[in-house]
Motif scaffolding. Structure first.
Motif, PDB file in Angstrom:
ATOM      1  N   GLU A 128       0.800  -1.225   0.000  1.00  0.00           N
ATOM      2  CA  GLU A 128       0.000   0.000   0.000  1.00  0.00           C
ATOM      3  C   GLU A 128       0.832   1.274   0.000  1.00  0.00           C
ATOM      4  N   GLY A 129       2.156   1.137   0.008  1.00  0.00           N
ATOM      5  CA  GLY A 129       3.011   2.312  -0.102  1.00  0.00           C
ATOM      6  C   GLY A 129       3.204   3.106   1.172  1.00  0.00           C
ATOM      7  N   LEU A 130       3.024   2.483   2.332  1.00  0.00           N
ATOM      8  CA  LEU A 130       3.300   3.183   3.589  1.00  0.00           C
ATOM      9  C   LEU A 130       4.760   3.639   3.565  1.00  0.00           C
ATOM     10  N   PRO A 131       5.013   4.943   3.709  1.00  0.00           N
ATOM     11  CA  PRO A 131       6.385   5.441   3.592  1.00  0.00           C
ATOM     12  C   PRO A 131       7.255   5.008   4.768  1.00  0.00           C
TER      13      PRO A 131
ATOM     14  N   SER B 205       4.955  12.060   7.389  1.00  0.00           N
ATOM     15  CA  SER B 205       4.783  11.280   6.151  1.00  0.00           C
ATOM     16  C   SER B 205       3.713  10.217   6.329  1.00  0.00           C
ATOM     17  N   VAL B 206       3.698   9.586   7.493  1.00  0.00           N
ATOM     18  CA  VAL B 206       2.669   8.580   7.783  1.00  0.00           C
ATOM     19  C   VAL B 206       1.300   9.251   7.815  1.00  0.00           C
TER      20      VAL B 206
ATOM     21  N   ARG C 170       0.376  12.057   6.254  1.00  0.00           N
ATOM     22  CA  ARG C 170      -0.020  12.415   4.879  1.00  0.00           C
ATOM     23  C   ARG C 170      -0.495  11.189   4.117  1.00  0.00           C
ATOM     24  N   TRP C 171       0.221  10.062   4.273  1.00  0.00           N
ATOM     25  CA  TRP C 171      -0.170   8.810   3.615  1.00  0.00           C
ATOM     26  C   TRP C 171      -1.568   8.406   4.072  1.00  0.00           C
TER      27      TRP C 171
ATOM     28  N   SER D 295      -4.223  10.652   2.641  1.00  0.00           N
ATOM     29  CA  SER D 295      -4.423  10.440   1.206  1.00  0.00           C
ATOM     30  C   SER D 295      -5.305   9.219   0.933  1.00  0.00           C
ATOM     31  N   ARG D 296      -5.466   8.384   1.930  1.00  0.00           N
ATOM     32  CA  ARG D 296      -6.264   7.174   1.777  1.00  0.00           C
ATOM     33  C   ARG D 296      -7.698   7.346   2.266  1.00  0.00           C
TER      34      ARG D 296
END
Length: 74
Positions: free
Chosen positions: A45-48, A62-63, A65-66, A69-70
């Motif tokens: 899922e692209g977790l940074p 970053s987490v 924002r991720w 975005s979901r």
């Protein structure tokens, strides 16, 4: 056409912000998920994530924002 603005020393940048990095347990607690789910979110899922040697670390903003975005995806 206006020229792009030069970055300023106070501009927000996740790394330069010197946020305290989360480890796997911090992300597990923040997202209320298991270790296995964190790894799945990274891989599928692209977790940074930031690798520091063999360790995984996460930049809280970053987490966040991720995660934002979901919103609305299921």
């Amino acid at each position: 056409m206006p020229r792009p603005r030069k970055p300023q020393p106070n501009d927000a940048h996740p790394i330069l912000n010197l946020e305290k990095l989360l480890d796997i347990h911090g992300v597990m607690e923040y997202l209320s998920v298991s270790r296995q789910t964190v790894y799945m979110l990274i891989d599928q899922e692209g977790l940074p994530v930031v690798r520091v040697g063999a360790q995984l670390r996460f930049i809280p903003s970053s987490v966040q924002r991720w995660l934002l975005s979901r919103q609305g995806t299921a």
